[in-house]
Design a protein around this motif. Structure first.
Motif, PDB file in Angstrom:
ATOM      1  N   UNK A 188     -29.243 -30.938 -24.062  1.00 51.50           N
ATOM      2  CA  UNK A 188     -29.716 -31.725 -23.039  1.00 51.50           C
ATOM      3  C   UNK A 188     -29.909 -33.115 -23.489  1.00 51.50           C
ATOM      4  N   UNK A 189     -29.298 -34.070 -22.664  1.00 51.20           N
ATOM      5  CA  UNK A 189     -29.208 -35.555 -22.771  1.00 51.20           C
ATOM      6  C   UNK A 189     -28.980 -36.508 -21.451  1.00 51.20           C
ATOM      7  N   UNK A 190     -29.392 -37.478 -21.666  1.00 53.56           N
ATOM      8  CA  UNK A 190     -29.062 -38.448 -20.591  1.00 53.56           C
ATOM      9  C   UNK A 190     -28.060 -39.474 -20.900  1.00 53.56           C
ATOM     10  N   UNK A 191     -26.873 -39.315 -20.787  1.00 51.12           N
ATOM     11  CA  UNK A 191     -25.909 -40.441 -21.450  1.00 51.12           C
ATOM     12  C   UNK A 191     -26.087 -41.781 -20.742  1.00 51.12           C
ATOM     13  N   UNK A 192     -26.392 -41.753 -19.405  1.00 55.13           N
ATOM     14  CA  UNK A 192     -26.502 -43.155 -18.756  1.00 55.13           C
ATOM     15  C   UNK A 192     -27.769 -44.095 -19.424  1.00 55.13           C
ATOM     16  N   UNK A 193     -28.615 -43.379 -20.205  1.00 53.95           N
ATOM     17  CA  UNK A 193     -29.617 -44.170 -20.907  1.00 53.95           C
ATOM     18  C   UNK A 193     -29.330 -44.743 -22.100  1.00 53.95           C
ATOM     19  N   UNK A 194     -27.957 -44.657 -22.433  1.00 55.77           N
ATOM     20  CA  UNK A 194     -27.644 -45.130 -24.014  1.00 55.77           C
ATOM     21  C   UNK A 194     -27.735 -46.436 -24.005  1.00 55.77           C
ATOM     22  N   UNK A 195     -27.695 -47.212 -22.901  1.00 55.49           N
ATOM     23  CA  UNK A 195     -28.253 -48.601 -22.995  1.00 55.49           C
ATOM     24  C   UNK A 195     -29.626 -49.179 -23.313  1.00 55.49           C
ATOM     25  N   UNK A 196     -30.487 -48.052 -23.155  1.00 52.66           N
ATOM     26  CA  UNK A 196     -31.863 -48.311 -23.254  1.00 52.66           C
ATOM     27  C   UNK A 196     -32.252 -48.108 -24.600  1.00 52.66           C
ATOM     28  N   UNK A 197     -31.738 -48.061 -25.328  1.00 50.07           N
ATOM     29  CA  UNK A 197     -32.129 -47.700 -27.224  1.00 50.07           C
ATOM     30  C   UNK A 197     -33.302 -48.511 -27.519  1.00 50.07           C
ATOM     31  N   UNK A 198     -33.701 -49.552 -26.877  1.00 49.63           N
ATOM     32  CA  UNK A 198     -34.745 -50.449 -27.349  1.00 49.63           C
ATOM     33  C   UNK A 198     -36.044 -49.676 -26.974  1.00 49.63           C
ATOM     34  N   UNK A 199     -36.132 -48.826 -25.867  1.00 49.07           N
ATOM     35  CA  UNK A 199     -37.096 -47.975 -25.541  1.00 49.07           C
ATOM     36  C   UNK A 199     -37.206 -46.875 -26.790  1.00 49.07           C
ATOM     37  N   UNK A 200     -36.136 -46.223 -27.114  1.00 45.29           N
ATOM     38  CA  UNK A 200     -36.219 -45.031 -28.214  1.00 45.29           C
ATOM     39  C   UNK A 200     -36.343 -45.603 -29.524  1.00 45.29           C
ATOM     40  N   UNK A 201     -36.061 -46.904 -29.802  1.00 44.80           N
ATOM     41  CA  UNK A 201     -36.597 -47.464 -31.154  1.00 44.80           C
ATOM     42  C   UNK A 201     -38.296 -47.552 -31.424  1.00 44.80           C
ATOM     43  N   UNK A 202     -38.898 -47.450 -30.233  1.00 48.97           N
ATOM     44  CA  UNK A 202     -40.296 -47.518 -30.264  1.00 48.97           C
ATOM     45  C   UNK A 202     -40.962 -46.277 -30.784  1.00 48.97           C
ATOM     46  N   UNK A 203     -42.283 -46.331 -30.681  1.00 49.33           N
ATOM     47  CA  UNK A 203     -43.324 -45.279 -30.925  1.00 49.33           C
ATOM     48  C   UNK A 203     -44.306 -45.263 -30.215  1.00 49.33           C
ATOM     49  N   UNK A 204     -44.657 -44.134 -29.230  1.00 49.74           N
ATOM     50  CA  UNK A 204     -45.528 -44.248 -28.453  1.00 49.74           C
ATOM     51  C   UNK A 204     -46.647 -43.134 -28.464  1.00 49.74           C
ATOM     52  N   UNK A 205     -47.957 -43.236 -27.628  1.00 48.15           N
ATOM     53  CA  UNK A 205     -48.942 -42.626 -27.887  1.00 48.15           C
ATOM     54  C   UNK A 205     -49.110 -41.371 -26.744  1.00 48.15           C
ATOM     55  N   UNK A 206     -47.966 -41.097 -26.211  1.00 47.52           N
ATOM     56  CA  UNK A 206     -47.945 -39.818 -25.279  1.00 47.52           C
ATOM     57  C   UNK A 206     -46.831 -40.265 -24.305  1.00 47.52           C
ATOM     58  N   UNK A 207     -46.822 -39.297 -23.262  1.00 41.68           N
ATOM     59  CA  UNK A 207     -45.655 -39.336 -22.300  1.00 41.68           C
ATOM     60  C   UNK A 207     -46.012 -40.614 -21.199  1.00 41.68           C
ATOM     61  N   UNK A 208     -47.300 -40.717 -20.907  1.00 40.02           N
ATOM     62  CA  UNK A 208     -47.681 -41.813 -19.858  1.00 40.02           C
ATOM     63  C   UNK A 208     -47.224 -43.122 -20.519  1.00 40.02           C
ATOM     64  N   UNK A 209     -47.272 -43.257 -21.888  1.00 40.35           N
ATOM     65  CA  UNK A 209     -47.266 -44.616 -22.627  1.00 40.35           C
ATOM     66  C   UNK A 209     -45.759 -44.812 -22.777  1.00 40.35           C
ATOM     67  N   UNK A 210     -44.903 -43.622 -23.021  1.00 37.67           N
ATOM     68  CA  UNK A 210     -43.578 -43.723 -23.240  1.00 37.67           C
ATOM     69  C   UNK A 210     -43.045 -44.293 -21.689  1.00 37.67           C
TER      70      UNK A 210
END
Length: 429
Positions: A67-89
């Motif tokens: 399971x992955x979404x290769x097209x979001x590889x350029x969205x690493x700035x989001x993945x480097x964060x830490x969130x408080x739940x699904x809505x926050x992310x």
């Protein structure tokens, strides 16, 4: 006659046979010819021409990212964060997604990173059609799943079905195609009923997010003086069902609509009761666990110990760089090992089962573990997809432990259809 290449290593892990110390895999014309002790494999070749690649460390089947979404590889700035739940992310994701993107290039970058990490096949969820060619372009195996979401009943019946059929026709059939109904909360009942039929009429595959968000979990049902079951209440959607006070889980909801089955696998499976997990097993539906993504979003860990104890079919995914630190599948293997032990799984088979989940488990999840182009294990006639990892251990048990507990960043080489595609951190050939 085509020349044979013998790939040998201190440890060979076939997945459908016991691990082999000082083993080898003979490859000819992109397929596996022999697997076994190196001396035996060489003897089988008799006088036919062959060359040898002697690899350091351990040789495995190519990893399968389920399971992955290769097209979001350029969205690493989001993945480097830490969130408080699904809505926050999701709020952070939507902001970056709305910006300028070259989805084709970003998906290609994800495919490149995957090859460097020992991944040879991928369940890639495609949201924007420009990203659909990444697997084919890089010669990877797996399936590109066209994502379908945000359809309400009226719009679906008016033009949604025709639109999705047109979009599906644009998804490359090489290496494979399927549909991904996004999630039970993002689609109304009509599309959730029809999408599985569209897929099954064409012999394709299904893949959806399920049990990722906490509100998908089972709830205590609200007061219902008539004792009506939700499916008799003519609810238009999962969210509407919840608003009416019914507490059924998202898993039982989609099961009632006929979504689950052996041609379907799900991603995440975090918020699952024992009854939900039993439903997955009964339907032959595998779950791709993505623990690092869950941690970034701020979700609970998946119940991996329960899945293993109960014998559920398990695969592993990285999810995308929009919710995960990397596309290195071995980092998720290590995370699952840590979680399973913390959840009380004490069996000695954990290393072997998690490596199987990262290879054969992913192949099974996509229906690719059998047939003429089978992957996920090292066996005669299977596609010659291999991954080599630099481990220091000299014994089989120690090598498996090292791979599982500290395998990230150790990929030495990746072989796809018998061709070395990555070696020592660089793409080759």
């Amino acid at each position: 006659m085509s020349e044979t290449t013998v790939h040998s290593a201190r440890i060979v892990v076939p997945m459908t046979a016991p691990p082999i110390a000082d083993g080898a895999v003979a490859v000819r014309d992109g397929r596996i010819l022999h697997v076994g002790d190196r001396s035996w494999v060489v003897d089988q070749l008799d006088r036919s021409p062959w060359t040898e690649r002697r690899w350091r460390g351990a040789l495995l089947p190519g990893l399968v990212n389920a399971h992955t979404h290769l097209q979001y590889t350029g969205m690493a700035s989001v993945g480097r964060g830490q969130y408080e739940g699904f809505e926050d992310w999701a709020a952070a994701f939507n902001t970056v997604y709305a910006g300028e993107h070259d989805w084709r290039a970003e998906a290609a970058d994800g495919a490149r990173r995957s090859l460097l990490a020992g991944v040879t096949s991928i369940a890639d969820v495609v949201t924007d059609i420009e990203a659909a060619t990444a697997l084919e372009t890089y010669g990877l195996g797996g399936i590109a799943y066209w994502e379908v979401m945000d359809w309400e009943n009226a719009a679906w019946q008016d033009h949604g079905r025709d639109q999705v059929l047109d979009e599906l026709a644009r998804i490359p059939m090489t290496p494979g195609a399927g549909l991904s109904p996004h999630a039970p909360y993002s689609l109304d009942v009509a599309p959730l009923l029809e999408l599985p039929d569209i897929v099954r009429q064409r012999g394709l595959r299904l893949h959806l997010h399920l049990g990722e968000a906490a509100f998908e979990g089972e709830r205590l049902a609200g007061p219902d003086e008539h004792g009506t079951d939700w499916h008799l209440a003519n609810v238009p959607s999962f969210r509407a069902m919840r608003a009416l006070g019914f507490g059924a889980s998202a898993t039982s909801f989609v099961d009632r609509l006929g979504v689950l089955g052996p041609d379907c696998h799900i991603a995440h499976g975090v918020y699952m009761t024992a009854a939900d997990r039993a439903l997955l097993r009964a339907r032959g539906t595998a779950v791709a666990l993505c623990p690092r993504s869950n941690a970034v979003i701020g979700l609970d860990p998946p119940p991996v110990a329960d899945y293993l104890r109960e014998g559920s079919p398990v695969a592993i995914g990285t999810d995308s760089l929009s919710s995960s630190p990397s596309l290195d599948l071995m980092a998720d293997v290590t995370a699952l090992h840590r979680i399973a032990r913390a959840q009380g799984y004490g069996e000695r088979d954990l290393h072997e089962r998690l490596l199987a989940a990262a290879t054969l488990g992913g192949a099974n999840a996509m229906g690719l573990a059998v047939g003429p182009d089978r992957i996920g294990h090292l066996a005669v006639g299977a596609r010659a997809d291999l991954a080599v990892f630099d481990v220091d251990a000299r014994t089989v048990p120690d090598a498996l432990a090292e791979l599982v507990e500290d395998g990230a960043g150790r990929a030495v080489a990746t072989v796809v259809r018998g061709r070395v595609r990555a070696e020592d951190g660089r793409l080759a050939g």
